[in-house]
Design an enzyme around this catalytic site. Structure first.
Site, PDB file in Angstrom:
ATOM      1  N   ASN A  16    -102.678  31.112 108.322  1.00 10.13           N
ATOM      2  CA  ASN A  16    -101.293  31.564 108.425  1.00 10.13           C
ATOM      3  C   ASN A  16    -101.266  33.026 108.904  1.00 10.13           C
ATOM      4  O   ASN A  16    -102.325  33.659 109.010  1.00 10.13           O
ATOM      5  CB  ASN A  16    -100.584  31.378 107.079  1.00 10.13           C
ATOM      6  CG  ASN A  16    -101.038  32.389 106.040  1.00 10.13           C
ATOM      7  OD1 ASN A  16    -102.210  32.758 105.972  1.00 10.13           O
ATOM      8  ND2 ASN A  16    -100.130  32.846 105.217  1.00 10.13           N
ATOM      9  N   CYS A  66    -100.764  36.019 107.836  1.00  8.74           N
ATOM     10  CA  CYS A  66    -101.415  37.133 107.110  1.00  8.74           C
ATOM     11  C   CYS A  66    -102.805  36.800 106.612  1.00  8.74           C
ATOM     12  O   CYS A  66    -103.462  37.649 105.971  1.00  8.74           O
ATOM     13  CB  CYS A  66    -100.511  37.573 105.965  1.00  8.74           C
ATOM     14  SG  CYS A  66     -98.980  38.316 106.540  1.00  8.74           S
ATOM     15  N   GLU A  80    -104.111  34.595 104.344  1.00 11.77           N
ATOM     16  CA  GLU A  80    -104.514  34.170 102.996  1.00 11.77           C
ATOM     17  C   GLU A  80    -104.623  32.658 102.833  1.00 11.77           C
ATOM     18  O   GLU A  80    -105.141  32.193 101.817  1.00 11.77           O
ATOM     19  CB  GLU A  80    -103.553  34.731 101.938  1.00 11.77           C
ATOM     20  CG  GLU A  80    -102.159  34.135 101.931  1.00 11.77           C
ATOM     21  CD  GLU A  80    -101.214  34.817 102.891  1.00 11.77           C
ATOM     22  OE1 GLU A  80     -99.995  34.574 102.768  1.00 11.77           O
ATOM     23  OE2 GLU A  80    -101.675  35.584 103.745  1.00 11.77           O
TER      24      GLU A  80
END
Length: 608
Positions: free
Chosen positions: A292, A294, A296
């Site tokens: 995704n 960012c 994580e």
């Protein structure tokens, strides 16, 4: 109105992002109405006789921001808005043809229109200069098409939709990898993308040996086999493929390009993709090559992330005193209820695409994490980066993970396992084998509802909503500074704010009281403190961690260049390092400095 919205920036975030309005009617008169709306919406998927009971438990968990569901859940649950409750998706493999590329672009636009951020692996696109199949002209390469995605994202943004967020990945052995590494040196290029290199174990070994590194691409159907051929498992393909070596570079020279670009302009980040796939709970039925926006949640094609964070500041008792303590039992109990809340999102939410619905519901991934860690440590009198901070952070994350796994086992008993569950193979997973024996026995007897349970997201905006608690596992950036908030019309405004723990300390002890030794900021911490904290938590996280290692602008390149290597040696799944620079500027601004309109997926944000 709860006291936590007394901070002006918190109220602005609620007003602009999460307060429910429709057709000129305000439905959420106060933040308590937002909590009630979300609690009711997620409880209604339970059996009718249990709805009221679960709604009250969900509301109690949301109350005073003890649990912060992902931004899409807070904005969309219980509304008539046609948006998804899932923050982010990884798109399907991009077919290496004009028709396939623009079909993927269309799917990406539809996903972003409904509020989902996206991740894409561009490794499936043939390199620049290679003859394109069937038309006899030279291919323009993956970067040329990334610019089209970037323009699409800007267009979606201009409509007033939630600001776009995209992650682009490229394999470290793709022939265009050097151009990908250098792409962000242009301050105007690809501003709506985060970029990460998919770094393999083979590359890290080649760097250690100072060996040559082949750049290659799979042979096309019916393509003549000639030149040097290497068999590789390639992005978007189910089986290993014969790949033609296009050219070779020095592994250390390539690695130096990655670290130099990160030093000069923050990107690219690195994803240690073999470790990601080795540690994947669904190792037996998935191959991952993207995350995704960012970073994580590593996800398969069309996978989705279902995020939420426990706000640790609300579990500190007697802060700033000799009696200060963290209520670990309370954290565990909250994690159990939060697991059920997030699992219910799968029934409460729609999906932009049918492929996403099918892929997401096949695994029912959750990303339960934490926020306010740095503020909680300050309130407990523990300096971030100390041995005690690493020990306690690990204990907290273990408590969250184990409570979530136990709750998911109980959900499996009640509602059934996730469709891709294979008892024997699941129990062989690298992360799963590390869990306590009672959890392993529970999975063996009853199965488990969710393939993955934990992740640590940046939580940038939802942490502002909760009174500007420190974001995710990050240290505090500063005690007072400005943050920019984007309004529904796309405009930005900068608001002064102060850190939650700092504000609480001042309210208790006055403006003149000296700060305790636990008040440390990101700029005061050595890089090892950032890496140590991420490593302490990663041991108890089955997905990944969004973490930015903030370093001083004056840090020399020789000191900087080893950070990605140390991240790999520390067992991390990925790493991003932020050094203030002429291309991207500062993360946050202090005092009266002007905050520029940074790119939409800058590293201090969350995909909310």
């Amino acid at each position: 109105m709860t006291e936590y919205l007394s901070e002006p920036i918190a109220r602005r975030v609620w007003e602009e992002k999460y307060r429910y309005r429709a057709d000129g009617v305000i439905h959420d008169a106060a933040i308590e109405d937002t909590w009630r709306r979300v609690a009711h919406a997620l409880a209604t998927v339970e059996k009718p006789q249990h709805v009221e009971c679960w709604e009250e438990q969900f509301y109690a968990l949301l109350q005073d921001f003890k649990f912060l569901p992902g931004g899409r859940i807070q904005a969309g649950a219980g509304t008539r808005h046609h948006i998804t409750l899932f923050n982010c998706f990884v798109m399907g493999a991009i077919e290496d043809s004009i028709a396939g590329i623009f079909e993927s672009l269309k799917e990406s636009a539809l996903t972003m229109q409904q509020g989902g951020g996206i991740g894409l692996d561009f490794s499936t696109l043939r390199p620049q200069g290679v003859t394109a199949r069937g038309v006899g002209v030279a291919a323009s390469g993956p970067l040329s098409f990334m610019h089209i995605w970037d323009s699409m994202c800007a267009t979606i943004l201009s409509t007033g939709a939630r600001r776009g967020a995209m992650m682009a990945t490229l394999r470290c052995d793709h022939p265009d990898i050097e151009a990908f590494i250098e792409a962000k040196r242009d301050p105007l290029a690809l501003r709506h993308f985060n970029l990460s290199v998919l770094v393999s174990d083979d590359l890290m070994e080649a760097v250690a040996r100072d060996a040559e590194w082949p750049l290659l691409f799979p042979l096309g159907q019916d393509e003549e086999i000639s030149g040097e051929i290497v068999v590789r498992r390639w992005s978007g393909m189910a089986t290993p493929q014969p790949c033609r070596v296009v050219r070779k570079v020095g592994a250390r020279a390539l690695w130096q390009k990655i670290t130099a670009a990160a030093y000069d302009c923050v990107e690219p980040g690195v994803i240690f993709i073999d470790r990601v796939n080795r540690a994947n709970n669904l190792w037996y039925c998935e191959h991952i090559s993207a995350t995704n926006p960012c970073g994580e949640i590593p996800l398969p094609a069309y996978g989705a992330c279902d995020l939420g964070a426990l706000n640790l500041t609300r579990f500190v008792r007697e802060p700033f005193s000799s009696l200060a303590v963290l209520d670990l039992d309370g954290v565990g109990a909250a994690a159990s209820i939060a697991t059920r809340m997030l699992d219910n999102v799968y029934e409460a939410s729609g999906f932009p695409l049918q492929n996403q619905a099918e892929a997401a519901r096949a695994s029912r991934r959750l990303g339960l994490g934490l926020t306010g860690l740095a503020d909680a440590l300050i309130m407990l009198g523990i300096p971030y980066g100390s041995a005690e901070s690493f020990r306690l952070a690990g204990e907290i994350m273990a408590r969250i993970a184990h409570a979530a796994y136990r709750a998911s086992i109980e959900l499996a008993r009640e509602k059934g396992t996730f469709p891709l569950f294979d008892r024997e193979k699941y129990l062989q997973g690298e992360f799963v084998r590390s869990l306590p024996e009672d959890i392993l026995q529970g999975i063996s007897r009853h199965g488990i509802r969710n393939s993955h349970l934990t992740a640590i997201a940046p939580t940038g905006t939802i942490s502002l909503l909760a009174g500007n608690v420190s974001s995710g596992l990050e240290p505090v950036y500063g005690w007072r500074y400005k943050r920019s908030i984007r309004a529904a019309d796309g405009s930005l405004s900068a608001l002064e704010t102060q850190d939650h723990a700092y504000a609480l300390y001042r309210s208790l002890h006055g403006e003149q009281a000296p700060l305790t030794p636990a008040f440390v900021t990101a700029a005061e911490l050595p890089p090892a403190a950032h890496l140590g904290m991420q490593a302490a938590l990663q041991a108890h996280v089955d997905s990944a961690i969004s973490k930015t290692i903030n370093v001083a602008e004056e840090l020399s390149y020789s000191d900087f260049s080893g950070l990605y290597r140390r991240a790999y040696e520390s067992g991390l799944k990925g790493c991003t390092v932020f050094r203030p620079n002429a291309v991207t500027g500062q993360v946050l601004t202090a005092g009266d400095e002007h905050m520029p309109d940074r790119q939409c997926c800058s590293i201090e944000r969350e995909a909310d």
